[in-house]
Design a protein around this motif. Structure first.
Motif, short mmCIF file in Angstrom:
data_model
loop_
_atom_site.label_atom_id
_atom_site.label_comp_id
_atom_site.label_asym_id
_atom_site.label_seq_id
_atom_site.Cartn_x
_atom_site.Cartn_y
_atom_site.Cartn_z
N ASP A 154 -2.70 8.34 -12.03
CA ASP A 154 -1.64 8.74 -12.88
C ASP A 154 -1.75 10.20 -13.55
O ASP A 154 -0.46 10.53 -13.65
CB ASP A 154 -1.68 7.51 -13.94
CG ASP A 154 -1.46 6.12 -13.43
OD1 ASP A 154 -0.91 6.11 -12.31
OD2 ASP A 154 -1.79 5.15 -14.36
N HIS B 220 3.22 11.31 -15.49
CA HIS B 220 3.43 10.08 -16.29
C HIS B 220 3.06 10.45 -17.87
O HIS B 220 2.32 10.36 -18.24
CB HIS B 220 2.56 8.85 -15.80
CG HIS B 220 2.66 8.16 -14.39
ND1 HIS B 220 2.19 7.33 -13.73
CD2 HIS B 220 3.44 8.93 -13.29
CE1 HIS B 220 2.56 7.23 -12.61
NE2 HIS B 220 3.41 8.01 -12.50
N SER C 128 0.78 3.82 -17.15
CA SER C 128 1.49 2.65 -16.50
C SER C 128 0.34 1.54 -16.98
O SER C 128 0.83 0.29 -17.06
CB SER C 128 1.57 2.83 -15.02
OG SER C 128 0.36 3.17 -14.60
#
Length: 295
Positions: free
Chosen positions: A46, A53, A57
């Motif tokens: 990520d 991001h 997440s």
């Protein structure tokens, strides 16, 4: 013919511009720190994804747990960097705290002399103190290293504390000197009338009133020692005395660089000085403001 627009219908452009600049400046300061904190809870996939991001997440504590149990962690970066991080935080905390205490102990007497006593050459002496601070560290690092080696102080707390004190002491004296001048002399005179000696007057009357200035000077000395890198790199070699800036530099390697672990180390390095600033926020602001306006 010019039509005047009522004041209530005019657009406050100055306020709008100020608000936009304030918001932009706040984002400039906050976003990098937020990104480091968010990345420290991410998986490596990520963290390096494009587009990035901004919110993890699937948050994880693996990056932090790797500092506690580096042998079981899959995120070994920069050799022994994970293992040395907890020790380096302890070392930085000890060195920075001792540096702040020693600076305050020495600077209090010097600043009191400059603010209360009138002697020939006082201003020249004060300027000389500040000039010593202008000497770049790279110019004295080799002689300092040889000196510490001759005394057997390499890779010890004392070597770092002494070196950092030389950096912070001139500015600490300057901060306290300006603040001490703002303390009314009548307080000391009243204490002497009550038959208080000089040390008792300083401890019970003068220093409590000067607490904001002492906090500001102490935090400055603490941050100077906490953030210093070059002398710590030259004077330390093992986890017995390495500080967090030196260990953090080991995370940036040519092989197997993992940004999530680096971010976690950065968050751990920021937490102690951030807590210090929050705890002493009021006195810190009072001390810096008083020191900046009192001459």
């Amino acid at each position: 013919m010019t039509v005047k627009v009522p004041l209530r219908y005019r657009i406050p452009w100055k306020k709008i511009v100020l608000y936009v600049l304030a918001i932009g400046f706040a984002l400039y300061l906050v976003l990098p720190f937020y990104w480091i904190v968010a990345m420290s809870f991410m998986h490596e996939v990520d963290a390096i994804s494009v587009p990035p991001h901004w919110i993890p997440s699937s948050p994880t504590l693996e990056n932090y747990l790797g500092f506690v149990n580096p042998s079981e962690s899959q995120a070994l970066v920069g050799g022994r960097a994970n293992e040395e991080t907890p020790y380096s935080l302890r070392n930085s905390l000890i060195v920075a705290t001792c540096t702040a205490v020693l600076n305050l102990a020495l600077a209090t007497f010097a600043a009191y002399s400059f603010s209360r006593l009138k002697f020939k050459g006082s201003q020249v002496l004060l300027v000389l103190y500040l000039i010593t601070r202008m000497v770049p560290g790279i110019a004295i690092i080799i002689p300092f290293y040889l000196l510490m080696r001759s005394f057997g102080l390499l890779d010890t707390y004392l070597a770092l504390i002494l070196s950092y004190t030389t950096f912070a002491l001139p500015i600490t004296i300057w901060i306290l000197k300006d603040f001490f001048r703002s303390v009314p002399r009548e307080l000391e005179e009243a204490a002497r009338v009550d038959r208080c000696g000089w040390f008792r007057t300083m401890w019970s009357v003068f220093l409590p009133v000067a607490a904001p200035g002492l906090v500001a000077a102490g935090v400055f000395a603490f941050m100077t020692a906490w953030n210093e890198f070059m002398f710590a790199l030259f004077l330390t070699s093992t986890k017995a005395a390495k500080t967090i800036p030196v260990v953090a530099a080991n995370f940036a390697t040519d092989f197997n660089t993992q940004f999530t672990v680096m971010a976690a180390a950065g968050v751990l390095a920021v937490v102690p000085p951030l807590l210090l600033a929050l705890i002493f926020q009021r006195k810190l602001v009072q001390g810096m403001a008083a020191g900046s306006v009192k001459g």
